[in-house]
Design a protein around this motif. Structure first.
Motif, PDB file in Angstrom:
ATOM      1  N   PRO A 146       0.796  -1.235   0.000  1.00 39.58           N
ATOM      2  CA  PRO A 146       0.000   0.000   0.000  1.00 39.58           C
ATOM      3  C   PRO A 146       0.826   1.282   0.000  1.00 39.58           C
ATOM      4  CG  PRO A 146      -0.055  -1.016   2.162  1.00 39.58           C
ATOM      5  CD  PRO A 146       0.628  -1.989   1.243  1.00 39.58           C
ATOM      6  N   THR A 147       2.088   1.225   0.424  1.00 41.57           N
ATOM      7  CA  THR A 147       2.916   2.431   0.435  1.00 41.57           C
ATOM      8  C   THR A 147       3.728   2.579  -0.850  1.00 41.57           C
ATOM      9  OG1 THR A 147       4.779   1.344   1.525  1.00 41.57           O
ATOM     10  CG2 THR A 147       3.121   2.386   2.954  1.00 41.57           C
ATOM     11  N   GLY A 148       3.513   1.683  -1.796  1.00 41.04           N
ATOM     12  CA  GLY A 148       4.216   1.769  -3.067  1.00 41.04           C
ATOM     13  C   GLY A 148       5.719   1.679  -2.909  1.00 41.04           C
ATOM     14  N   SER A 149       6.176   0.738  -2.109  1.00 40.99           N
ATOM     15  CA  SER A 149       7.620   0.577  -1.904  1.00 40.99           C
ATOM     16  C   SER A 149       8.245  -0.110  -3.104  1.00 40.99           C
ATOM     17  CB  SER A 149       7.898  -0.247  -0.643  1.00 40.99           C
ATOM     18  OG  SER A 149       7.515   0.481   0.498  1.00 40.99           O
ATOM     19  N   GLU A 150       9.443   0.347  -3.424  1.00 37.06           N
ATOM     20  CA  GLU A 150      10.188  -0.301  -4.501  1.00 37.06           C
ATOM     21  C   GLU A 150      11.643  -0.420  -4.092  1.00 37.06           C
ATOM     22  OE1 GLU A 150      10.534   1.684  -8.257  1.00 37.06           O
ATOM     23  OE2 GLU A 150      10.854   3.628  -7.335  1.00 37.06           O
ATOM     24  N   ASN A 151      12.314  -1.393  -4.671  1.00 36.12           N
ATOM     25  CA  ASN A 151      13.710  -1.634  -4.375  1.00 36.12           C
ATOM     26  C   ASN A 151      14.557  -0.842  -5.364  1.00 36.12           C
ATOM     27  OD1 ASN A 151      16.334  -3.461  -4.576  1.00 36.12           O
ATOM     28  ND2 ASN A 151      15.346  -3.763  -2.589  1.00 36.12           N
ATOM     29  N   VAL A 152      15.418   0.026  -4.828  1.00 38.23           N
ATOM     30  CA  VAL A 152      16.249   0.896  -5.658  1.00 38.23           C
ATOM     31  C   VAL A 152      17.712   0.515  -5.450  1.00 38.23           C
ATOM     32  CG1 VAL A 152      16.930   3.293  -6.069  1.00 38.23           C
ATOM     33  CG2 VAL A 152      14.566   2.755  -5.460  1.00 38.23           C
ATOM     34  N   ALA A 153      18.417   0.307  -6.560  1.00 38.01           N
ATOM     35  CA  ALA A 153      19.832  -0.049  -6.492  1.00 38.01           C
ATOM     36  C   ALA A 153      20.642   1.171  -6.073  1.00 38.01           C
ATOM     37  CB  ALA A 153      20.310  -0.567  -7.835  1.00 38.01           C
ATOM     38  N   ILE A 154      21.500   0.977  -5.072  1.00 41.63           N
ATOM     39  CA  ILE A 154      22.420   2.025  -4.634  1.00 41.63           C
ATOM     40  C   ILE A 154      23.705   1.935  -5.454  1.00 41.63           C
ATOM     41  CG2 ILE A 154      23.781   2.891  -2.707  1.00 41.63           C
ATOM     42  CD1 ILE A 154      21.568   1.816  -0.863  1.00 41.63           C
ATOM     43  N   ASP A 155      24.174   0.722  -5.638  1.00 41.72           N
ATOM     44  CA  ASP A 155      25.330   0.461  -6.491  1.00 41.72           C
ATOM     45  C   ASP A 155      25.179  -0.971  -7.012  1.00 41.72           C
ATOM     46  OD1 ASP A 155      26.222  -1.277  -4.448  1.00 41.72           O
ATOM     47  OD2 ASP A 155      27.457   0.282  -3.535  1.00 41.72           O
ATOM     48  N   ALA A 156      26.231  -1.531  -7.526  1.00 42.31           N
ATOM     49  CA  ALA A 156      26.147  -2.867  -8.136  1.00 42.31           C
ATOM     50  C   ALA A 156      25.840  -3.969  -7.138  1.00 42.31           C
ATOM     51  CB  ALA A 156      27.448  -3.175  -8.873  1.00 42.31           C
ATOM     52  N   THR A 157      26.093  -3.731  -5.840  1.00 41.46           N
ATOM     53  CA  THR A 157      25.905  -4.802  -4.857  1.00 41.46           C
ATOM     54  C   THR A 157      24.845  -4.512  -3.808  1.00 41.46           C
ATOM     55  OG1 THR A 157      27.654  -3.906  -3.453  1.00 41.46           O
ATOM     56  CG2 THR A 157      28.299  -5.566  -5.098  1.00 41.46           C
ATOM     57  N   GLU A 158      24.426  -3.266  -3.670  1.00 44.46           N
ATOM     58  CA  GLU A 158      23.478  -2.926  -2.610  1.00 44.46           C
ATOM     59  C   GLU A 158      22.236  -2.236  -3.168  1.00 44.46           C
ATOM     60  OE1 GLU A 158      24.993  -1.568   1.275  1.00 44.46           O
ATOM     61  OE2 GLU A 158      26.868  -1.238   0.164  1.00 44.46           O
ATOM     62  N   SER A 159      21.130  -2.453  -2.438  1.00 51.91           N
ATOM     63  CA  SER A 159      19.876  -1.798  -2.814  1.00 51.91           C
ATOM     64  C   SER A 159      19.141  -1.386  -1.543  1.00 51.91           C
ATOM     65  CB  SER A 159      19.012  -2.722  -3.667  1.00 51.91           C
ATOM     66  OG  SER A 159      18.646  -3.864  -2.928  1.00 51.91           O
ATOM     67  N   LEU A 160      18.091  -0.606  -1.733  1.00 49.32           N
ATOM     68  CA  LEU A 160      17.348  -0.042  -0.614  1.00 49.32           C
ATOM     69  C   LEU A 160      15.870   0.010  -0.972  1.00 49.32           C
ATOM     70  CD1 LEU A 160      17.575   1.564   2.130  1.00 49.32           C
ATOM     71  CD2 LEU A 160      17.789   3.614   0.726  1.00 49.32           C
ATOM     72  N   ASP A 161      14.991  -0.385  -0.022  1.00 46.95           N
ATOM     73  CA  ASP A 161      13.552  -0.243  -0.234  1.00 46.95           C
ATOM     74  C   ASP A 161      13.145   1.189   0.065  1.00 46.95           C
ATOM     75  OD1 ASP A 161      12.915  -2.795  -1.089  1.00 46.95           O
ATOM     76  OD2 ASP A 161      12.561  -3.550   0.933  1.00 46.95           O
ATOM     77  N   ILE A 162      12.450   1.804  -0.870  1.00 50.36           N
ATOM     78  CA  ILE A 162      12.001   3.195  -0.743  1.00 50.36           C
ATOM     79  C   ILE A 162      10.482   3.221  -0.869  1.00 50.36           C
ATOM     80  CG2 ILE A 162      12.063   5.492  -1.791  1.00 50.36           C
ATOM     81  CD1 ILE A 162      14.788   5.055  -1.051  1.00 50.36           C
ATOM     82  N   SER A 163       9.815   3.895   0.065  1.00 53.30           N
ATOM     83  CA  SER A 163       8.362   4.075   0.003  1.00 53.30           C
ATOM     84  C   SER A 163       8.058   5.313  -0.839  1.00 53.30           C
ATOM     85  CB  SER A 163       7.798   4.263   1.418  1.00 53.30           C
ATOM     86  OG  SER A 163       6.500   4.804   1.348  1.00 53.30           O
ATOM     87  N   LEU A 164       7.395   5.103  -1.977  1.00 53.61           N
ATOM     88  CA  LEU A 164       7.035   6.240  -2.822  1.00 53.61           C
ATOM     89  C   LEU A 164       5.997   7.117  -2.135  1.00 53.61           C
ATOM     90  CD1 LEU A 164       7.011   4.655  -6.390  1.00 53.61           C
ATOM     91  CD2 LEU A 164       8.886   5.648  -5.084  1.00 53.61           C
ATOM     92  N   LEU A 165       5.171   6.519  -1.269  1.00 50.42           N
ATOM     93  CA  LEU A 165       4.225   7.320  -0.497  1.00 50.42           C
ATOM     94  C   LEU A 165       4.985   8.309   0.383  1.00 50.42           C
ATOM     95  CD1 LEU A 165       1.391   8.025   0.521  1.00 50.42           C
ATOM     96  CD2 LEU A 165       1.628   6.165   2.182  1.00 50.42           C
ATOM     97  N   ASN A 166       6.032   7.840   1.052  1.00 51.62           N
ATOM     98  CA  ASN A 166       6.835   8.739   1.888  1.00 51.62           C
ATOM     99  C   ASN A 166       7.479   9.842   1.062  1.00 51.62           C
ATOM    100  OD1 ASN A 166       6.137   7.330   4.166  1.00 51.62           O
ATOM    101  ND2 ASN A 166       8.065   6.217   4.316  1.00 51.62           N
ATOM    102  N   LEU A 167       7.927   9.518  -0.148  1.00 53.99           N
ATOM    103  CA  LEU A 167       8.509  10.550  -1.013  1.00 53.99           C
ATOM    104  C   LEU A 167       7.458  11.593  -1.401  1.00 53.99           C
ATOM    105  CD1 LEU A 167      10.851   8.519  -3.408  1.00 53.99           C
ATOM    106  CD2 LEU A 167      11.488   9.935  -1.448  1.00 53.99           C
ATOM    107  N   LEU A 168       6.247  11.152  -1.705  1.00 56.90           N
ATOM    108  CA  LEU A 168       5.176  12.097  -2.065  1.00 56.90           C
ATOM    109  C   LEU A 168       4.790  12.967  -0.874  1.00 56.90           C
ATOM    110  CD1 LEU A 168       2.973   9.779  -4.310  1.00 56.90           C
ATOM    111  CD2 LEU A 168       4.383  11.715  -5.048  1.00 56.90           C
ATOM    112  N   VAL A 169       4.754  12.369   0.315  1.00 59.47           N
ATOM    113  CA  VAL A 169       4.461  13.148   1.525  1.00 59.47           C
ATOM    114  C   VAL A 169       5.548  14.190   1.748  1.00 59.47           C
ATOM    115  CG1 VAL A 169       4.285  13.027   4.046  1.00 59.47           C
ATOM    116  CG2 VAL A 169       3.027  11.397   2.633  1.00 59.47           C
TER     117      VAL A 169
END
Length: 195
Positions: A146-169
């Motif tokens: 429900p928060t529209g989270s997506e996994n975003v690559a930080i570099d070739a080996t690491e990634s981070l889950d980001i809530s698009l709802l939090n970005l919109l807020v």
């Protein structure tokens, strides 16, 4: 008992506790925001009914009992329709652009900057607001996200889950972007200013 947020896991807090005499019962109106449960004991009296008033009841009564009741200003929500979003930003020409002061009183808002933030060109690893809203709607249509989270690559080996709802807020802390996202309306009717 009430809760600080309206969700199932919130801790209940005591909102109202008082002892009343039976002669006082008809004159009390406890108020509780986000009420979750009630408990009471009666001694030497009978309770015929308990009446609850919700926000909907208040709004309906205000509209029914007053010539100056609340008026619907519109249905607001996220939109991908660019003309609608731009109309939210500046309802009439010149009402914001060059008229609305920024934090620096000498500077005024340039709506072209906001139009560019909405659907302007971006680099391959970035998104404009319209693309962010579109991706959020797509991801959040999945009931398990429900928060529209997506996994975003930080570099070739690491990634981070980001809530698009939090970005919109976060983006909506800017009043003009908040309106573009359907979180309010710029009420510029003359009666608001001059009666």
């Amino acid at each position: 008992m009430s809760v600080p947020e309206n969700n199932l896991n919130s801790n209940k807090i005591l909102s109202w506790r008082k002892t009343y005499q039976s002669s006082e019962i008809n004159n009390i109106s406890p108020v509780c925001e986000n009420g979750k449960s009630i408990r009471f004991k009666c001694f030497d009296c009978d309770i015929d009914f308990i009446e609850f008033e919700f926000y909907h009841d208040f709004l309906q009564r205000t509209n029914n009992n007053s010539n100056d009741g609340w008026r619907l200003l519109g249905d607001f929500s996220l939109s991908l329709d660019t003309p609608e979003v731009i109309e939210r930003l500046e309802p009439t020409s010149g009402s914001v652009n060059g008229s609305w002061h920024q934090y620096d009183e000498a500077a005024t808002v340039n709506i072209n900057n906001y139009k560019n933030k909405w659907d302007g060109p971006v680099t391959s690893e970035d998104r404009n607001i319209q693309q962010l809203v579109e991706k959020f709607i797509y991801l959040s249509n999945n009931s398990s996200n429900p928060t529209g989270s997506e996994n975003v690559a930080i570099d070739a080996t690491e990634s981070l889950d980001i809530s698009l709802l939090n970005l919109l807020v976060l983006a909506s802390h800017d009043f003009h972007i908040a309106r573009m996202l359907g979180l309010g309306k710029l009420d510029i009717e003359q009666t608001v200013f001059f009666g």
